[in-house]
Scaffold this active site. Structure first.
Site, PDB file in Angstrom:
ATOM      1  NE  ARG A  16       1.979 -12.126   0.370  1.00  0.00           N
ATOM      2  CZ  ARG A  16       2.108 -11.656  -0.894  1.00  0.00           C
ATOM      3  NH1 ARG A  16       3.064 -10.894  -1.219  1.00  0.00           N
ATOM      4  NH2 ARG A  16       1.403 -11.973  -2.124  1.00  0.00           N
ATOM      5  N   PRO A  29       0.801  -1.224   0.033  1.00  0.00           N
ATOM      6  CG  PRO A  29      -0.805  -1.515   1.628  1.00  0.00           C
ATOM      7  CD  PRO A  29       0.677  -2.135   1.003  1.00  0.00           C
ATOM      8  CD  GLU A  30       2.682   3.637  -4.222  1.00  0.00           C
ATOM      9  OE1 GLU A  30       2.564   4.827  -4.593  1.00  0.00           O
ATOM     10  OE2 GLU A  30       2.962   2.818  -5.265  1.00  0.00           O
TER      11      GLU A  30
END
Length: 293
Positions: A123, A2-3
């Site tokens: 993750r 995500p940015e």
């Protein structure tokens, strides 16, 4: 990963639920994420009021009434789910049921009104750390971060001062978190297209010989802010795992001008050229060879 717009979208979804609430209980279901969870995590959180929820670059920061900050990073697959009373509740647009695989629900905040805020991360590239609020500016995570792109810090003068004499291209310059904090691969490509600047153009072209900003620097600042604001309004971009705090996909990817559009025709009226894909420092870059100079 995500940015900035995606993280800001999550912040706006969580803020109405978290800010003003008290942490009644903490479930830390494993000792670590990317890094070990904070020492005495529960003792430091339980009983604390969350007085603010900020974002710095790609970090979410919950300010606690006792003077510490809980800093959270989503990594590649981290997401928050908000559950109230075991049922779907919608005090805003972001309340939803638990995600499909609770095995990856690693940290759960139980708020005093019964709301659960669940951090899920398959993750486990995300992390959580705590630090005194007054020590945050000098902490290793924050000390060297550059200007916040949506703040008044990011100006043409600032970019020119950082670009003067630089030997790198604009893509590498803008991806440097010491220059602009939180600006990532997607939005660098989009901003450079909007400013009509080639990613291969030298960063030094943002300043003249006296260090004053060129017209390119002014165009680039405007483009960065506009692209980010439009992306936030659209709820971010969905690439692979990203969801906002409502479990919904962002929509900005449907508005990309260049990113991930290799061989598609440029969106500029009358251009007709195809978008090219290049690799800069191991990251894909998308640009129009005619519109961007």
């Amino acid at each position: 990963m995500p940015e900035l717009p995606e993280v800001e979208t999550v912040r706006r979804g969580l803020a109405p639920v978290l800010v003003g609430s008290r942490v009644a209980r903490l479930d830390a279901r494993r000792p670590d994420l990317r890094f070990p969870l904070p020492e005495r995590f529960g003792k430091r959180l339980v009983g604390q009021d969350i007085v603010r929820l900020e974002r710095r670059a790609k970090y979410l920061i919950a300010g606690l009434s006792g003077g510490e900050d809980l800093v959270m990073h989503l990594g590649m697959t981290g997401r928050f789910t908000i559950v109230h009373g075991g049922e779907v509740d919608r005090p805003g647009d972001y309340i939803h049921e638990t995600g499909p695989d609770p095995a990856h629900d690693h940290v759960v905040l139980h708020l005093s009104d019964g709301t659960q805020v669940i951090y899920n991360d398959p993750r486990r590239f995300g992390f959580m750390v705590m630090m005194p609020h007054n020590e945050r500016p000098g902490h290793a995570l924050f000390a060297k971060l550059g200007a916040e792109p949506l703040s008044d810090e990011l100006t043409a003068d600032y970019l020119a001062s950082r670009a003067l004499g630089k030997k790198v291209n604009l893509k590498a310059f803008l991806m440097d978190q010491h220059v602009v904090a939180g600006l990532g691969n997607i939005y660098v490509s989009e901003a450079l297209f909007q400013a009509r600047l080639s990613p291969d153009r030298g960063a030094a072209s943002l300043a003249d010989r006296r260090g004053r900003p060129t017209e390119r620097a002014k165009l680039l600042v405007d483009a960065i802010k506009d692209v980010l604001e439009r992306a936030i309004d659209a709820g971010g971009s969905t690439l692979r795992d990203y969801r906002n705090a409502a479990g919904e996909k962002g929509e900005f990817q449907e508005r990309f001008a260049v990113y991930d559009r290799a061989d598609a025709v440029c969106v500029t009226a009358g251009c007709g050229r195809k978008i090219r894909r290049a690799v800069h420092s191991g990251r894909a870059t998308f640009y129009c060879p005619r519109c961007q100079r």
